[in-house]
Motif scaffolding. Structure first.
Motif, mmCIF file in Angstrom:
data_model
loop_
_atom_site.group_PDB
_atom_site.id
_atom_site.type_symbol
_atom_site.label_atom_id
_atom_site.label_comp_id
_atom_site.label_asym_id
_atom_site.label_seq_id
_atom_site.Cartn_x
_atom_site.Cartn_y
_atom_site.Cartn_z
ATOM 1 N N LYS B 311 0.835 -1.201 0.000
ATOM 2 C CA LYS B 311 0.000 0.000 0.000
ATOM 3 C C LYS B 311 0.875 1.259 0.000
ATOM 4 C CE LYS B 311 -4.403 1.457 1.926
ATOM 5 N NZ LYS B 311 -5.347 1.382 3.046
ATOM 6 N N ASP B 312 1.986 1.180 0.731
ATOM 7 C CA ASP B 312 2.920 2.324 0.735
ATOM 8 C C ASP B 312 3.375 2.658 -0.678
ATOM 9 O OD1 ASP B 312 2.874 2.922 3.413
ATOM 10 O OD2 ASP B 312 4.602 1.668 3.926
ATOM 11 N N LEU B 313 3.589 1.622 -1.484
ATOM 12 C CA LEU B 313 4.002 1.855 -2.875
ATOM 13 C C LEU B 313 3.039 2.810 -3.583
ATOM 14 C CD1 LEU B 313 5.085 -1.623 -4.321
ATOM 15 C CD2 LEU B 313 6.520 0.410 -4.011
ATOM 16 N N SER B 314 1.750 2.596 -3.370
ATOM 17 C CA SER B 314 0.746 3.451 -4.003
ATOM 18 C C SER B 314 0.842 4.885 -3.507
ATOM 19 C CB SER B 314 -0.669 2.937 -3.721
ATOM 20 O OG SER B 314 -1.001 1.911 -4.609
ATOM 21 N N PHE B 315 1.004 5.007 -2.188
ATOM 22 C CA PHE B 315 1.103 6.365 -1.637
ATOM 23 C C PHE B 315 2.359 7.073 -2.172
ATOM 24 C CE2 PHE B 315 -1.506 4.541 1.985
ATOM 25 C CZ PHE B 315 -2.656 5.226 1.629
#
Lengths: 387, 387
Positions: B311-315
């Motif tokens: 999810k961090d990748l998306s942010f």
């Protein structure tokens, strides 16, 4: 008769509109003074509008209005709504159950119809009192409503305010204050406390009344109750939209009680000034006015030959005020059937900027021009219909 | 985890907000591209806002929206409302009696909840069908509602549309079409007729869906029915306010079906372009998107060492898109709990202006930057939290 029917009134209005557009698009907005008291403010910079149009803009202004709304109304949480009427509806949808009682205390009858309509919608029983000796809380009451000041700026005595709230607290019933103009009038002019500080659980005010905001309602209250009202507002589309919130926010930032106090004392000074020359101007809550009959008598006093009707005099005068002096009053721009009384609202944004001597001269110059033309029907027609 | 809880999400959002404000107030609004698809338009010149603030301004825009609203929706009379939900409420308040039946036909379940809520409010019985073979009109039916296209852009077949309207006519029951996005999607993309021309008595569309208007609803219909709905709208504060009407008007004037057709075909071209470099982008009704899982797989394909969560990748990617390329997507600016899927809506005003090659390069450049930093948690934190 010059303005003889609805079609004539529309022609007159179209002419006024052309003149106003000419001021705005070809001349200078600052030469135009809207003293109708019925126009909503919309303050926003280009950059604010750019921010508004992004996904994040609305959230920014919603966060900011929490701060400035609380400065204005106190309370724990702010909710901007599309209109005061829609805030009243959301509140009654949230708090009032079918067959329960709603009790309304107000400075004088009649109550604003939106309260009664919303009660009918949820099948609640509505009771109203304007006399504290008759006021009593029935069993199965779900909401007590207090009107802080009426449309005519009649305000509720602070002791009565406290008495009603105290009785409501004894019965553990939430109190909702309709403080449309009262949130400013009661506090700034009459030194009363803010409704939330007096113990109200929910309060609503109109952002276009005695402040330079858009038409809309601003609510405050305890967090729990505002959250309940907000759910209903969002479900039924009663909340204020982001551009309106931006304009409310800027009006709140700009609001200065001193301006209002000045407008109220300005009115007293202005009527004295007018009385040095005229005998038929009267005070309104936020300015002065001259009725159709008053204007006719004023013209008559000057022994002038009048070849138009009494009502026509008002239309001609308002058109001269607009065309020659940039003063917008309702008879110039109104839709068919509206009152032809000429009001000058000094609490408006444009009214605040106007020096009283300057306005006085504008009124005199226009009146002299009126005296010059009233014996010439053709010329009067020209003024009313041809820009 | 970099964005581990609600507080982190708020910090990320604050950072994105600072970057956006910097673009608007210090750089160039034109370097910013809001592709969220969730931002409302607000087109207005300074002179229009000046006119808006006068007594006459609102009336001018209300008159003009009659003309442009009819060009867009046909019908005899236009009514702008605060939201599609409030137009639905006003309609049901005006036309639906207690204990009567309301029948809703839609392309697929679920129905928009505002219809059901309004029926409950007036104590009407609500029935819904998405299958024409099961559709039937009960006795004592006060209103038939048709949904023209769903939130997911599933549209109603025109023959079914006609069939339902024909049955309603046989029973003399008014038909109200909720054509929120359908008023443009059905007509412009799928060449269907406008709902009023198909026989609807009342129609509502959302001015922020597939056109560059503010959040709000625009209604059309027969004069008699619109007048009935308008009374309820005014009584309960459901109508659109003048600044919103002005923005609706300008969005209607600017609306060009060609733009929408281009956006829809642009999407097809764009996904092909993306597939020359990526394998995990997918089409949406009005653009493209990459899910959290998709982005992770895309990064993995490049054999990169990943030291942050999926999810961090998306942010991180959405923050790079914003900071380096001025592309606003939802994960950068969202409130806690929102989906981290990155959507690029090409039907937005900013999307229309963007050349596909330019956008493709922005996406590639940001992706390469993402690959550069994903093995460095400190650097990623910096990107997400510090502008």
């Amino acid at each position: 008769m010059i303005v003889d029917n609805s079609l004539d009134e529309l022609k007159k209005r179209e002419n006024a509109l052309t003149i106003i557009k000419h001021f705005i698009f070809n001349k200078n907005r600052n030469a135009l003074f809207d003293l109708t008291g019925l126009s909503g403010g919309f303050i926003a910079t280009d950059q604010e509008i750019n921010l508004l149009e992004t996904y994040i803009g609305p959230a920014v202004f919603e966060e900011e209005i929490q701060k400035y709304g609380k400065i204005h109304l106190c309370g724990e949480k702010i909710l901007p709504v599309n209109r005061t009427s829609s805030g009243i509806l959301a509140t009654i949808l949230a708090l009032v159950e079918e067959d329960s009682n709603v009790i309304h205390f107000l400075p004088e009858f009649p109550a604003h119809p939106s309260i009664i309509r919303a009660c009918n919608l949820v099948n609640a029983n509505y009771f109203e009192f304007d006399n504290i000796n008759k006021f009593h809380i029935l069993e199965n009451t779900s909401l007590i409503i207090i009107t802080g000041s009426t449309m005519d700026h009649k305000i509720l005595d602070e002791n009565l305010f406290k008495e009603v709230i105290s009785q409501a607290k004894n019965h553990n019933i939430p109190v909702f204050v309709d403080d449309a103009s009262g949130a400013r009038l009661r506090t700034t002019i009459f030194n009363q406390e803010k409704a939330f500080d007096l113990g109200a659980d929910l309060v609503i005010t109109s952002t276009d009344k005695l402040m330079n905001g858009p038409r809309g309602g601003l609510m405050t209250g305890t967090k729990d109750l505002i959250d309940m009202v907000k759910v209903k507002a969002n479900q039924f589309g009663l909340e204020a939209q982001p551009p309106i919130i931006l304009a409310m926010l800027n009006a709140l930032k700009e609001y200065d009680g001193e301006d209002l106090i000045n407008a109220f004392s300005k009115k007293e000074d202005f009527i004295k000034l007018l009385e040095t020359k005229f005998t038929n101007f009267q005070k309104t809550p936020t300015g002065v006015m001259i009725s159709v009959e008053g204007l006719y008598n004023e013209v008559k006093r000057n022994n002038t030959n009048i070849s138009v009707s009494k009502k026509d005099l008002s239309f001609i005068y308002s058109m001269i005020l607009l065309k020659n002096e940039g003063i917008i009053t309702i008879p110039a721009v109104s839709m068919p059937g509206a009152s032809a009384t000429i009001r000058f609202d000094l609490s408006t944004n444009d009214g605040k900027k106007l020096d009283l001597e300057v306005l006085f001269n504008k009124i005199i110059n226009s009146f002299n021009e009126l005296l010059n033309v009233v014996d010439n029907e053709e010329k009067c027609k020209e003024i009313v219909f041809n820009n």
